[in-house]
Design an enzyme around this catalytic site. Sequence first.
Site, PDB file in Angstrom:
ATOM      1  N   ASP A  45       0.849  -1.195   0.000  1.00 11.62           N
ATOM      2  CA  ASP A  45       0.000   0.000   0.000  1.00 11.62           C
ATOM      3  C   ASP A  45       0.884   1.244   0.000  1.00 11.62           C
ATOM      4  OD1 ASP A  45      -3.214   0.510   0.933  1.00 11.62           O
ATOM      5  OD2 ASP A  45      -1.825   2.201   1.107  1.00 11.62           O
ATOM      6  N   ILE A  46       0.482   2.241  -0.767  1.00 10.05           N
ATOM      7  CA  ILE A  46       1.278   3.465  -0.899  1.00 10.05           C
ATOM      8  C   ILE A  46       1.272   4.287   0.396  1.00 10.05           C
ATOM      9  CG2 ILE A  46      -0.479   5.061  -1.774  1.00 10.05           C
ATOM     10  CD1 ILE A  46       1.538   5.747  -4.041  1.00 10.05           C
ATOM     11  N   VAL A 101     -11.112   2.654  -3.748  1.00  9.33           N
ATOM     12  CA  VAL A 101     -10.736   2.184  -5.088  1.00  9.33           C
ATOM     13  C   VAL A 101     -11.701   1.065  -5.500  1.00  9.33           C
ATOM     14  CG1 VAL A 101      -8.904   1.198  -6.507  1.00  9.33           C
ATOM     15  CG2 VAL A 101      -8.313   2.748  -4.618  1.00  9.33           C
ATOM     16  N   HIS A 124      -6.916  -5.809   2.220  1.00 12.77           N
ATOM     17  CA  HIS A 124      -5.761  -5.246   2.905  1.00 12.77           C
ATOM     18  C   HIS A 124      -5.225  -6.331   3.832  1.00 12.77           C
ATOM     19  CE1 HIS A 124      -6.910  -0.875   2.190  1.00 12.77           C
ATOM     20  NE2 HIS A 124      -8.070  -1.470   1.977  1.00 12.77           N
ATOM     21  N   HIS A 126     -10.068  -5.503  -3.458  1.00 13.30           N
ATOM     22  CA  HIS A 126      -8.764  -5.675  -2.814  1.00 13.30           C
ATOM     23  C   HIS A 126      -8.990  -6.074  -1.383  1.00 13.30           C
ATOM     24  CE1 HIS A 126     -10.002  -1.451  -2.546  1.00 13.30           C
ATOM     25  NE2 HIS A 126      -9.400  -1.384  -1.371  1.00 13.30           N
TER      26      HIS A 126
HETATM   27  P1  5GP Z   1      -9.900   1.271   0.237  1.00 12.79           P
HETATM   28  O1  5GP Z   1     -10.246   2.464   1.047  1.00 12.79           O
HETATM   29  O2  5GP Z   1     -10.458   1.360  -1.165  1.00 12.79           O
HETATM   30  O3  5GP Z   1     -10.215  -0.024   0.908  1.00 12.79           O
HETATM   31  O4  5GP Z   1      -8.315   1.261   0.119  1.00 12.79           O
HETATM   32  C1  5GP Z   1      -7.595   1.743  -0.984  1.00 12.79           C
HETATM   33  C2  5GP Z   1      -6.131   1.664  -0.630  1.00 12.79           C
HETATM   34  O5  5GP Z   1      -5.380   1.887  -1.807  1.00 12.79           O
HETATM   35  C3  5GP Z   1      -5.669   2.713   0.397  1.00 12.79           C
HETATM   36  O6  5GP Z   1      -5.105   2.045   1.534  1.00 12.79           O
HETATM   37  C4  5GP Z   1      -4.627   3.538  -0.375  1.00 12.79           C
HETATM   38  O7  5GP Z   1      -3.536   3.931   0.417  1.00 12.79           O
HETATM   39  C5  5GP Z   1      -4.209   2.579  -1.483  1.00 12.79           C
HETATM   40  N1  5GP Z   1      -3.766   3.242  -2.685  1.00 12.79           N
HETATM   41  C6  5GP Z   1      -4.383   4.277  -3.332  1.00 12.79           C
HETATM   42  N2  5GP Z   1      -3.693   4.612  -4.428  1.00 12.79           N
HETATM   43  C7  5GP Z   1      -2.630   3.772  -4.488  1.00 12.79           C
HETATM   44  C8  5GP Z   1      -1.551   3.648  -5.421  1.00 12.79           C
HETATM   45  O8  5GP Z   1      -1.427   4.357  -6.407  1.00 12.79           O
HETATM   46  N3  5GP Z   1      -0.627   2.678  -5.153  1.00 12.79           N
HETATM   47  C9  5GP Z   1      -0.735   1.846  -4.063  1.00 12.79           C
HETATM   48  N4  5GP Z   1       0.220   0.935  -3.898  1.00 12.79           N
HETATM   49  N5  5GP Z   1      -1.740   1.948  -3.171  1.00 12.79           N
HETATM   50  C10 5GP Z   1      -2.674   2.911  -3.387  1.00 12.79           C
END
Ligand code: 5GP
Length: 122
Positions: A35-36, A102, A108, A106
């Site tokens: 994760d970034i 996103v 985590h 996915h």
């Molecule tokens: P969500 O809130 O959708 O469950 O989590 C999305 C995750 O994607 C977040 O933890 C965010 O930090 C990660 N993320 C967003 N953009 C990028 C990216 O460009 N690269 C990577 N490696 N992670 C990302």
Amino acid sequence: MAHSYDDQNIFAKILRGEIPNQTVLETEHSLAFRDIQPQAPTHILVIPKGPYVCFDHFAQTASDAEIVDYIRAVGEVCRMEGLEVDGWRLIANAGRDGVQEVPHLHVHVLAGRTLGRMLQPA
Ligand code: 5GP
């Protein structure tokens, strides 16, 4: 719930190689990368390569081969990172109430410190 996949989401771009990522594991149908913005010492995202919005979409429409590959990839990531000793947490956010940012499935994988109670007060 109807699921329409937006192929401009950031993980679709990662899968097409348009955005770099720190890959941990790649299998035939899945990709795991860091994760970034890590929220724990270990914070890895595991995604299917196919165009699935969320867990339910994946469970309903992915092939058995994709589902087996994905579940095994999650387990392999945990083993590769040595997480079986102290434990880990899997989180799969979906939709508005799940605060999914996103729209590509996915999970985590979070580990490396005590993660606290499962949910923070809203
Ligand atoms: P969500 O809130 O959708 O469950 O989590 C999305 C995750 O994607 C977040 O933890 C965010 O930090 C990660 N993320 C967003 N953009 C990028 C990216 O460009 N690269 C990577 N490696 N992670 C990302």
